[in-house]
Write a protein that holds these residues in place. Structure first.
Motif, mmCIF file in Angstrom:
data_model
loop_
_atom_site.group_PDB
_atom_site.id
_atom_site.type_symbol
_atom_site.label_atom_id
_atom_site.label_comp_id
_atom_site.label_asym_id
_atom_site.label_seq_id
_atom_site.Cartn_x
_atom_site.Cartn_y
_atom_site.Cartn_z
ATOM 1 N N GLN A 81 49.527 44.346 34.820
ATOM 2 C CA GLN A 81 49.796 44.081 36.234
ATOM 3 C C GLN A 81 50.603 45.218 36.844
ATOM 4 O OE1 GLN A 81 48.480 41.428 37.819
ATOM 5 N NE2 GLN A 81 49.245 42.239 39.757
ATOM 6 N N GLY A 82 51.522 45.769 36.053
ATOM 7 C CA GLY A 82 52.318 46.894 36.529
ATOM 8 C C GLY A 82 51.491 48.147 36.728
ATOM 9 N N ALA A 83 50.502 48.366 35.855
ATOM 10 C CA ALA A 83 49.608 49.513 36.043
ATOM 11 C C ALA A 83 48.871 49.392 37.368
ATOM 12 C CB ALA A 83 48.615 49.598 34.886
ATOM 13 N N ARG A 84 48.425 48.179 37.676
ATOM 14 C CA ARG A 84 47.684 47.963 38.928
ATOM 15 C C ARG A 84 48.581 48.092 40.155
ATOM 16 N NH1 ARG A 84 45.159 44.236 35.309
ATOM 17 N NH2 ARG A 84 46.420 42.470 36.000
ATOM 18 N N TRP A 85 49.892 48.036 39.968
ATOM 19 C CA TRP A 85 50.843 48.222 41.072
ATOM 20 C C TRP A 85 50.595 49.560 41.763
ATOM 21 C CZ3 TRP A 85 54.860 51.658 42.176
ATOM 22 C CH2 TRP A 85 55.831 51.231 43.089
ATOM 23 N N TYR A 86 50.189 50.567 40.987
ATOM 24 C CA TYR A 86 49.975 51.900 41.557
ATOM 25 C C TYR A 86 48.758 51.962 42.477
ATOM 26 C CZ TYR A 86 53.513 53.725 38.363
ATOM 27 O OH TYR A 86 54.692 53.975 37.699
ATOM 28 N N SER A 87 47.894 50.958 42.424
ATOM 29 C CA SER A 87 46.748 50.940 43.337
ATOM 30 C C SER A 87 47.181 50.748 44.783
ATOM 31 C CB SER A 87 45.769 49.818 42.950
ATOM 32 O OG SER A 87 45.042 50.151 41.794
ATOM 33 N N ALA A 88 48.291 50.051 44.973
ATOM 34 C CA ALA A 88 48.718 49.711 46.330
ATOM 35 C C ALA A 88 50.048 50.343 46.722
ATOM 36 C CB ALA A 88 48.813 48.188 46.473
#
Length: 205
Positions: A81-88
């Motif tokens: 979930q933290g990796a996907r934080w960088y998408s936004a």
């Protein structure tokens, strides 16, 4: 169709054979940083992206190719979930590109879901691509088995594979930047005032 490689479609392994964890970050050439006040830009990004003030700025460098990976370490950026934080949350990439006048890339690598690269130039979003792994049609050889070499060629055309080509490294090397010697800088204290040149020399040593 042949079975997916396991675990995760995209997963290069480190030299020990362990699957890389999901992660993200920002990539820039080291010579672009110069005498930049990186700590100030990072603190500004924390405010804009809603990250806590005690977030750590992690810096790793591929010395030969002069690639710097920057990442923000806090509970918001931990795990898949933290990796996907960088998408936004790309304020640091945007601010760096505005201050340096060069392209800065934000990336996400989630070995079970997707990979993504977004590019920023002069403070503006200038391009990017996301690849969802389950939407990929896998190659197979004439005997119906999984074709490893064709798969490697396919990966080289995916967002992170293309970005690796831009930086002059292999895809596995790009994804392995986070495993290189890393300097961690607190952004809420005096340590953040250490000159950037000293930090980079320490990482590359």
């Amino acid at each position: 169709m042949p079975p997916w490689p396991s675990p995760g479609i995209c997963g290069p392994s480190n030299p020990g054979g362990t699957q890389l964890d999901a992660h993200g970050g920002y990539l820039i050439r080291v010579e672009s940083l110069g005498r930049l006040n990186l700590a100030a830009l990072a603190r500004q990004a924390l405010v804009e992206d809603g990250a806590p003030p005690d977030t750590i700025l992690a810096l790793s460098i591929h010395d030969r190719r002069k690639i710097v990976r920057l990442a923000l370490e806090c509970p918001l950026t931990e795990g898949p979930q933290g990796a996907r934080w960088y998408s936004a949350h790309q304020s640091l990439a945007r601010n760096l590109s505005r201050s340096t006048g060069v392209t800065v890339h934000a990336y996400v690598y989630d070995p079970q879901e997707y990979e993504e690269v977004q590019a920023f130039g002069r403070g503006q979003h200038v391009g990017g691509e996301r690849l969802i792994y389950k939407e990929v049609e896998l190659p197979e050889s004439l005997d119906g088995e999984f074709d490893d070499r064709a798969f490697a060629r396919m990966q080289s055309r995916w967002p992170l594979g293309h970005l690796a080509w831009v930086f002059g490294v292999e895809r596995e090397q790009l994804l392995g930047l986070r495993q290189l010697p890393t300097t961690r800088l607190r952004l809420d204290g005096a340590a953040a005032e250490i000159p950037l040149e000293s930090l980079l020399r320490g990482i590359a040593a």
